[in-house]
Design an enzyme around this catalytic site. Structure first.
Site, PDB file in Angstrom:
ATOM      1  N   TRP A  16      28.089  32.427  38.960  1.00  0.00           N
ATOM      2  CA  TRP A  16      27.957  32.910  37.568  1.00  0.00           C
ATOM      3  C   TRP A  16      29.346  33.102  36.944  1.00  0.00           C
ATOM      4  O   TRP A  16      29.546  32.812  35.767  1.00  0.00           O
ATOM      5  CB  TRP A  16      27.206  34.250  37.564  1.00  0.00           C
ATOM      6  CG  TRP A  16      27.072  34.863  36.191  1.00  0.00           C
ATOM      7  CD1 TRP A  16      26.049  34.679  35.304  1.00  0.00           C
ATOM      8  CD2 TRP A  16      27.996  35.744  35.539  1.00  0.00           C
ATOM      9  NE1 TRP A  16      26.281  35.379  34.155  1.00  0.00           N
ATOM     10  CE2 TRP A  16      27.468  36.039  34.266  1.00  0.00           C
ATOM     11  CE3 TRP A  16      29.215  36.308  35.900  1.00  0.00           C
ATOM     12  CZ2 TRP A  16      28.106  36.882  33.362  1.00  0.00           C
ATOM     13  CZ3 TRP A  16      29.860  37.135  34.996  1.00  0.00           C
ATOM     14  CH2 TRP A  16      29.318  37.414  33.745  1.00  0.00           C
ATOM     15  N   HIS A  17      30.287  33.563  37.773  1.00  0.00           N
ATOM     16  CA  HIS A  17      31.627  33.839  37.249  1.00  0.00           C
ATOM     17  C   HIS A  17      32.358  32.576  36.824  1.00  0.00           C
ATOM     18  O   HIS A  17      33.244  32.635  35.975  1.00  0.00           O
ATOM     19  CB  HIS A  17      32.475  34.599  38.278  1.00  0.00           C
ATOM     20  CG  HIS A  17      32.131  36.047  38.354  1.00  0.00           C
ATOM     21  ND1 HIS A  17      31.207  36.535  39.233  1.00  0.00           N
ATOM     22  CD2 HIS A  17      32.566  37.110  37.650  1.00  0.00           C
ATOM     23  CE1 HIS A  17      31.095  37.842  39.071  1.00  0.00           C
ATOM     24  NE2 HIS A  17      31.904  38.222  38.112  1.00  0.00           N
ATOM     25  N   GLY A  18      32.028  31.465  37.417  1.00  0.00           N
ATOM     26  CA  GLY A  18      32.710  30.243  37.010  1.00  0.00           C
ATOM     27  C   GLY A  18      32.284  29.055  37.823  1.00  0.00           C
ATOM     28  O   GLY A  18      31.899  29.199  38.993  1.00  0.00           O
ATOM     29  N   PHE A  71      33.705  33.554  31.106  1.00  0.00           N
ATOM     30  CA  PHE A  71      32.414  33.467  31.787  1.00  0.00           C
ATOM     31  C   PHE A  71      31.285  33.335  30.780  1.00  0.00           C
ATOM     32  O   PHE A  71      30.159  33.347  31.109  1.00  0.00           O
ATOM     33  CB  PHE A  71      32.193  34.693  32.681  1.00  0.00           C
ATOM     34  CG  PHE A  71      33.345  34.937  33.618  1.00  0.00           C
ATOM     35  CD1 PHE A  71      33.916  33.868  34.287  1.00  0.00           C
ATOM     36  CD2 PHE A  71      33.873  36.191  33.801  1.00  0.00           C
ATOM     37  CE1 PHE A  71      34.998  34.065  35.124  1.00  0.00           C
ATOM     38  CE2 PHE A  71      34.947  36.398  34.643  1.00  0.00           C
ATOM     39  CZ  PHE A  71      35.506  35.335  35.301  1.00  0.00           C
TER      40      PHE A  71
END
Lengths: 313, 480
Positions: free
Chosen positions: B326-328, B480
């Site tokens: 999700w963060h990247g 993000f």
């Protein structure tokens, strides 16, 4: 709600008072190298004398503008021998936005016969903040144009420094920092007294970078040309030599040359393609006095061949 | 528009005054005004992606109504359609290139060559946040935790409310929507707490995070030439930068929301004092963590409940793997998540042994070591978070232990950052004093004398003006 707004506004009124007191404490108590948001000490240099001289200067033939590579390269004594009275309206890190301000302020007063503009890729790609910092620490009076320009940068460091200087200026006028390795000669020229700073900088391999030229700098540059042309003053663009490896770090020097050459009817000398060596450099961007001698004579020869010299009075 | 920009300093007071003095008579008009402001706020970044935001909002709004009105298979179908829609939007804009390149690399190792088409478009800011808002809405309707709202404007305000639009906290329909649909009244105490949060958030963002960023950047960008000591310093400084940046953003978001009469969920609760990784995730980016726990971890463990503890381990691993992703769209973020998943599994497996150990030593010492070990572990995993790639992160950690510990000339680099340790200690102390509260406001209340309290506020303003960095540094979590 009313109580909230009243207290908040009162608080906001307190902020400027505490801010000014805080600025003084910051400059006086914190060591200079840690003063990241107020820049005074290091930025006060020989440009102070230039902007004292500029108020009294008269009968100038050649007006030179640009950053430190300008005021450390044009020796008025050498140009004087060729019969041209020269003044260098230079300041450290001067980029086109600062040059435009200075041209608007002094061009009609000085009325030069020729305008030499020292350009470099670095100043075209800067946001101009550093140039304003040097100017604000070395000029004696902030006029409306100067304040407007500084405010437009929306830079907190400039705002802090400007506020500090304006308030501190009420009490004293500090002298510029002096170093043994350099001395102010006259008419805006600053001379190096030693042949080099540190030779190791000439062998360093610098990481490659593309220079991105700022739109605001390009626009200011165009306005400078228009202002000078309107007054029928011939213009010459000059790039002073810089150390070979330092020059090679930029990947797009041709792009810059092409842009400068697109201005028809203006002579352009880029000394980075001339016969200069690192032995003539004091550091990577400034020449030592033997380099200055060679550079100035090269320019005098060029000016003469273009029939810009001798000056017609 | 960044919170730490002149534009926001002009935008927000204007919104505040119009919101409370002009549009306060009618809730519908007030909500419409908030939506317009939120869309304007978003369009300042790139107006073209406003249409994506509007479309995503509209689709989830109708799916919410459909899920509520249908039963059985159709209800489930609309839930999956909604999830599919959100994941397609997120996957296309954020993960397409990552999955394509990863597949290309995998096939290359297997001896096949493909030349896929890659997208060259910017990542729409806040996409991970607003798609998760939308998903939480439809999940909560599906699980009958909330009912759909009848007004599209109300729903759109929940998704797009400008303080939380681009970097969270990730709100829940059950928490924020009820606040959107009822009339709001100005509350002096809440507004005061909001201003305090904004002030403290600015301090954390522009004084701590943005002043640390250049040092961290110079160390991480040239770690192969740095000494071991510098790499340790870089790692610690990034910890403070990350906390100052994201914690500061969340404080400003919560503070501005409070000034408009909203109470957003708490996102950071003094994470540096966590005594274990599980506690760390109850204190760090809490809104994301609880989202994943409620909508991913719980369904997985329930679905695998017959597998006993293994269900928990699988649930944790999958949850943190996806939390990292999700963060990247990069393996370094996935590794960051995986390391935390592994640590949590380790903590569960060693829970009994650690409990025994805690009884054998004074609780203060046990907690002290717990905090130190947790902090150190988090810092190690953050190296992957900050690094350009998983390989780069691994190299950074290798260099930390293999390069000379001290290289003398490096000290020059630190001269202009000498004030940072003092600022870190100051932040740490304020957090410590306030560690039992869940925001900064009670700390100010502890200062009973008004002149001293106001002096403290002014000191923070001075810190911001004299030590702050305002060079248009974007917030880390914007990406993000």
């Amino acid at each position: 709600m009313k109580a909230f707004l009243r207290k908040f506004i009162l608080f906001l009124l307190l902020v400027p008072v505490v801010w000014i007191l805080g600025l003084f404490a910051y400059v006086k108590v914190i060591p200079g190298f840690m003063q990241t948001n107020v820049r005074v000490n290091f930025y006060r240099n020989f440009n102070t004398y230039t902007f004292k001289d500029i108020d009294t200067v008269k009968n100038v033939d050649i007006l030179v503008a640009g950053p430190s590579s300008g005021f450390r390269s044009f020796d008025p004594r050498i140009f004087g021998q060729a019969g041209a009275r020269t003044f260098i309206m230079g300041s450290s890190a001067q980029s086109p936005v600062q040059t435009e301000y200075l041209v608007n302020k002094y061009l009609d007063k000085i009325k030069p016969k020729m305008f030499v503009y020292v350009i470099d890729m670095q100043s075209f790609s800067s946001d101009g903040a550093e140039g304003w910092l040097f100017l604000m620490n070395n000029i004696t009076h902030y006029d409306g144009g100067f304040l407007r320009n500084v405010m437009e940068t929306k830079n907190l460091i400039l705002l802090n420094t400007l506020t500090y200087n304006m308030v501190a200026g009420l009490f004293s006028k500090p002298e510029p920092a002096k170093y043994d390795f350099e001395s102010y000669v006259s008419n805006g020229f600053v001379q190096y007294n030693t042949p080099y700073r540190d030779t190791s900088v000439f062998s360093v391999t610098y990481s490659k970078a593309k220079c991105e030229f700022g739109d605001n700098q390009k626009q200011a540059f165009e306005r400078i040309i228009d202002a000078v042309r309107e007054r029928n003053i011939p213009i010459v663009f000059v790039q002073t030599p810089i150390a070979k490896k330092f020059f090679d770090r930029v990947t797009n020097p041709d792009e810059f040359d092409k842009y400068i050459q697109s201005h028809s009817g203006i002579h352009y000398i880029n000394c980075n393609y001339s016969n200069f060596t690192d032995h003539e450099m004091w550091d990577v961007i400034h020449m030592n006095q033997s380099g200055v001698d060679k550079f100035d004579h090269l320019l005098i020869d060029s000016f003469t061949s273009w029939k810009l010299l001798p000056i017609k009075r | 528009m960044l919170f730490n920009s002149l534009g926001f300093l002009l935008f927000f007071p204007l919104v505040f005054l119009l919101y409370w003095f002009v549009f306060n008579k009618n809730l519908k008009v007030q909500n419409l005004f908030l939506l317009v402001c939120s869309y304007y706020f978003y369009s300042c970044w790139d107006w073209r992606f406003l249409f994506l935001l509007m479309t995503s909002t509209l689709i989830d709004y109708y799916f919410g109504l459909a899920i509520h009105n249908k039963e059985g298979f159709q209800k489930k179908l609309f839930l999956w359609l909604s999830i599919f829609n959100n994941l397609v939007i997120l996957g296309f804009f954020k993960y397409y290139n990552f999955f394509t390149l990863s597949t290309q690399n995998l096939l290359h190792h297997l001896g096949f060559e493909i030349h896929p088409y890659l997208l060259s478009i910017a990542l729409p800011v806040g996409i991970s946040f607003y798609t998760f808002h939308g998903m939480s809405y439809v999940f909560d309707i599906y699980y009958k935790k909330t009912k759909p709202v009848s007004s599209f404007v109300d729903y759109a305000v929940f998704v797009c409310f400008f303080p939380l639009l681009v970097a969270g906290p990730i709100e829940r329909a059950t928490h924020l929507l009820p606040q959107v649909v009822v009339k709001r009244f100005f509350n002096y105490e809440e507004a005061k707490a909001g201003l305090r949060l904004v002030l403290w958030g600015f301090f954390k963002k522009v004084v701590i995070a943005d002043s640390t960023a250049p040092l961290v950047n110079s160390i991480f960008n040239a770690h192969h030439t740095m000494s071991g000591l510098s790499l340790v310093i870089g790692m610690i400084c990034f910890g403070f930068q990350a906390y100052g940046d994201f914690g500061g953003y969340s404080d400003i978001a919560r503070g501005t929301a409070k000034l408009l009469g909203f109470d957003l969920i708490i996102n950071f609760n003094f994470p540096f004092y966590a005594k274990s990784i599980s506690e760390f995730w109850r204190r760090w980016h809490m809104s994301l963590n609880t989202w994943f726990m409620d909508y991913l971890y719980m369904p997985i463990t329930i679905a695998l409940r017959n597998y006993g503890k293994r269900a928990i381990f699988i649930g944790l691993f999958v949850t943190f793997f996806l939390s990292g992703l999700w963060h990247g769209p990069s393996w370094n973020y996935i590794l960051f998540g995986v390391f935390h998943g592994i640590a949590l599994i380790f903590e569960i497996r060693t829970a009994k042994a650690r409990k025994k150990l805690s009884k054998k030593m004074p609780i203060g010492i046990f907690n002290f070591f717990g905090r130190i070990i947790t902090f150190a572990y988090v810092l190690f995993t953050w190296v992957f978070f900050r690094a350009r790639s998983a390989h780069d992160g691994a190299n950074y950690l290798t260099d930390m232990f293999t390069r000379p510990f001290i290289i003398k000339p490096e000290y020059k680099m630190y001269i202009q950052y000498m004030h940072l340790p003092l600022l870190f200690i100051f932040l740490y102390m304020v957090d410590w004093i306030n560690r039992d509260a869940n925001n900064i406001s009670p700390f100010f209340d502890k200062i009973k004398q008004r002149p001293v309290r106001y002096g403290f506020y002014l000191m923070l303003v001075l810190f911001i003006l004299l030590f702050g960095t305002f060079n248009k540094t974007a917030f880390i979590y914007f990406q993000f």
